[in-house]
Motif scaffolding. Structure first.
Motif, short mmCIF file in Angstrom:
data_model
loop_
_atom_site.label_atom_id
_atom_site.label_comp_id
_atom_site.label_asym_id
_atom_site.label_seq_id
_atom_site.Cartn_x
_atom_site.Cartn_y
_atom_site.Cartn_z
N PHE A 28 -9.29 -9.68 -3.66
CA PHE A 28 -9.95 -8.39 -3.53
C PHE A 28 -8.94 -7.27 -3.30
N VAL A 29 -9.29 -6.07 -3.78
CA VAL A 29 -8.55 -4.87 -3.40
C VAL A 29 -9.09 -4.44 -2.04
N THR A 30 -8.27 -4.54 -1.01
CA THR A 30 -8.75 -4.29 0.35
C THR A 30 -8.55 -2.85 0.80
N LYS A 31 -7.67 -2.15 0.10
CA LYS A 31 -7.36 -0.79 0.51
C LYS A 31 -6.80 -0.03 -0.69
N GLY A 32 -7.18 1.25 -0.80
CA GLY A 32 -6.59 2.10 -1.83
C GLY A 32 -7.30 2.04 -3.16
N PHE A 33 -6.55 2.35 -4.22
CA PHE A 33 -7.09 2.52 -5.57
C PHE A 33 -6.05 2.02 -6.57
N VAL A 34 -6.48 1.25 -7.56
CA VAL A 34 -5.56 0.69 -8.55
C VAL A 34 -5.87 1.29 -9.92
N PRO A 35 -4.98 2.12 -10.47
CA PRO A 35 -5.23 2.71 -11.79
C PRO A 35 -5.16 1.67 -12.92
N PHE A 47 0.83 -1.21 0.00
CA PHE A 47 0.00 0.00 0.00
C PHE A 47 0.87 1.26 0.00
N ASN A 48 1.90 1.29 0.82
CA ASN A 48 2.79 2.45 0.90
C ASN A 48 3.56 2.68 -0.40
N THR A 49 3.77 1.60 -1.16
CA THR A 49 4.57 1.69 -2.39
C THR A 49 3.73 1.97 -3.62
N LEU A 50 2.62 1.24 -3.78
CA LEU A 50 1.81 1.37 -5.00
C LEU A 50 0.44 1.99 -4.77
N GLY A 51 0.07 2.19 -3.49
CA GLY A 51 -1.20 2.85 -3.21
C GLY A 51 -2.39 1.94 -3.11
N PHE A 52 -2.15 0.61 -3.01
CA PHE A 52 -3.26 -0.33 -2.83
C PHE A 52 -2.72 -1.58 -2.14
N SER A 53 -3.63 -2.36 -1.58
CA SER A 53 -3.29 -3.68 -1.06
C SER A 53 -4.36 -4.66 -1.51
#
Length: 278
Positions: free
Chosen positions: A118-125, A96-102
């Motif tokens: 599942f994407v549990t946190k953040g946003f994946v472009p 999450f800290n590196t790519l903005g998602f987990s």
């Protein structure tokens, strides 16, 4: 249409057609390489205290990583006012800290589909490496019959290379054996943690991504990637793939999953095995 390759996902009634001479690439190999390096370096720095034996043999890179550790410590102090003593993050937090998602494995939203991702946190472009397909890599002529029996986790690449992503039974034993075989002193050439619940590389859950359906459209696709010889030896411990035959002097085949659109927190990943590449 003249189709030169047909991909069949074993035990799944879907096909992926790839026309002759197509590259089957959503993003460039350079982008895949850069993303993996970014994540793996962050995991290495986060796990720095456990890398002592490796760094002792690589003094030329030790200084480089010490600088990264110092920067990360300063950043974590600023961002962790409520938890100032916490400098080691979980692999999911590092992602999450590196790519903005987990991402994580959980019960699929599809009925009777079992586990999903599942994407549990953040946003994946769109156009982002969101996962990796782990497993033992077999060339076309190598024995995989017994491992393949009742195994829904065998992925067939365009050129006939097979990746066995099953984390149980004979497949599990073969991967562990190959990993021990290739270890060079303190240098692990592959990641075995994907066989457990405690993932060292949080991206290595791609074998659990379910096929799309009429109700659930695909939001990721598979992309093959050959790991270049220049890949840093200290970071190979995070690669969730290994070759079955030790004597093959070719690049390690990996398969990554790349997003086809923006994906928000809480969404499940669905792959498209039926892909026409123009």
């Amino acid at each position: 249409t003249n189709l030169s390759h047909i991909q069949v996902i074993w035990n799944v009634w879907t096909l992926r057609y790839v026309p002759e001479n197509s590259q089957d690439k959503i993003i460039t190999d350079e982008d895949v390489f850069a993303t993996l390096l970014k994540v793996f370096k962050a995991l290495f720095v986060n796990d720095f205290s456990r890398q002592t034996h490796i760094l002792a043999l690589l003094p030329e890179i030790k200084c480089k990583y010490l600088e990264l550790v110092t920067v990360e410590l300063e950043r974590s102090k600023v961002n962790s006012c409520h938890h100032p003593s916490k400098h080691v993050f979980s692999p999911e937090e590092v992602l999450f800290n590196t790519l903005g998602f987990s991402i994580t494995r959980d019960r699929s939203s599809l009925v009777s589909a079992g586990t999903g991702v599942f994407v549990t946190k953040g946003f994946v472009p769109k156009g982002t490496v969101v996962s990796m397909y782990p497993g033992t890599v077999y060339r076309k002529y190598e024995p995989i019959f017994f491992q393949s029996l009742g195994n829904p986790f065998i992925f067939r690449c365009i050129d006939g290379v097979l990746i066995d992503g099953n984390d149980k039974g004979l497949s599990r034993a073969v991967y562990r054996s190959c990993s021990r075989r290739d270890q060079l002193g303190p240098f692990q050439m592959s990641d075995v943690s994907w066989l457990t619940a405690a993932l060292q590389n949080p991206l290595a859950v791609g074998q659990y991504v379910n096929n799309c359906s009429y109700e659930k459209a695909a939001n990721v696709c598979y992309q093959e990637f050959d790991v270049p010889g220049s890949f840093p030896v200290e970071l190979k411990q995070y690669l969730p793939n290994i070759v079955y035959s030790h004597d093959i002097q070719s690049c390690l085949r990996c398969v990554v999953l790349v997003t086809l659109r923006d994906i928000k927190q809480g969404e499940e990943l669905f792959s498209n095995y039926f892909t026409v590449v123009n």
